[in-house]
Design an enzyme around this catalytic site. Sequence first.
Site, short mmCIF file in Angstrom:
data_model
loop_
_atom_site.label_atom_id
_atom_site.label_comp_id
_atom_site.label_asym_id
_atom_site.label_seq_id
_atom_site.Cartn_x
_atom_site.Cartn_y
_atom_site.Cartn_z
CB SER A 198 74.38 21.30 37.58
OG SER A 198 74.74 21.60 36.03
CB SER A 237 70.99 19.26 34.56
OG SER A 237 72.02 20.19 35.35
CE LYS A 279 71.38 23.82 34.54
NZ LYS A 279 72.98 23.14 34.76
#
Length: 375
Positions: A104, A162, A107
């Site tokens: 993640s 997230s 991102k």
Amino acid sequence: MTLSAALVVPAVAVMPPMRAAAAATVPCPAVEPPMPPPDTPSPPPVDAAERKVGGDGLATSGLAIPPAVPTPPGVTATSWIVADLNSGEVLGGCGPHERRTPASVQKLLLVAALMPRLDPAELVEVKREDLQDLDPGSSLMGVVEGGRYSIESLWLGLLLRSGNDAANVLARVGGGGAGRQGGVDAMNAEARRLRANQTHAATPSGLDGPDQYTSAYDLALIARATFAREDFRRYMQTRVATVPAQPGEPAFEITNDNTLLDRYPGMLGGKTGFTRLARQTYVGVAERDGRRLAVTLLGAETAPLGSLGEAIALLDWGFGLPPDASAGRLVTPEEKTSSMSLLTGLGLGAAVGLVVMMVAVPWWRRVGARRVSQR
């Protein structure tokens, strides 16, 4: 007592280099996790020239630190960087340019690519396609099909929780006529602009995808771009946000899952990640006495410290170094390859030949012009 003071770094065991390297490679200080990590596919090798981005001192699969500084703490992360985002100096790293799976923390590349082009006040509708390929067990903001949410709410859902669903919506909207793939393409274009050469996005959320990689060095470049934005820093420091109600769905609150925000002095924000392939990943930034340090780490294990504990240990190490300590630097998009760099890359023989041509061609043209004028 802060969490930093409470941490006890385990005894260091030197880990052998992650891949075959020159004899001069210094192994990274490391600790062995209680449980061995699962086997994962080997990432593609890194081109020798790309290893030198940021300086020759970073062109290693092992440890890169300035001379005469304390040895950094041992961690389970297979690669990491500590860098000063203000000065651009890299204080140290382990396998800085090695390709690793991001999870993640990818991102942040979505933010770098699309936050400048999306209006935070715009309301967008969630489509079925945004939610079709999401694992219910993955991290989600909680948007619903047909719901209308502001871009700002989606950024908060992306960064505080997230949210993989928020990532899909933002990528689709930011991708224009090309949809979600257009958003991913924008991420890869931004990586090229930032000169993050080891970074390739396959998904907007960081969920595992084919040939999806990044590096600790690239993440530092991306962190520098994102933390330079006031709106991004404001989102990252938001503790709680309310997502407005939708037809048939009540409003709900999302809380910031960056547990270091109120527990590490000067913390500006951080982003965690985890997949089976990536293991634990992390990007965090803290500021003290005018120094804004970023720590990026990839391939960490949950024990003995976990990614957050390892980030704290590395930040403490970085803040303990003198301001002029440097093992390399973060490049900028504006930098151009110099003629001297070109000559170096060509090799001595070709460089000499090129210099001769550069001198001879204008001379020959001047001689030719004089001969014509004398006729």
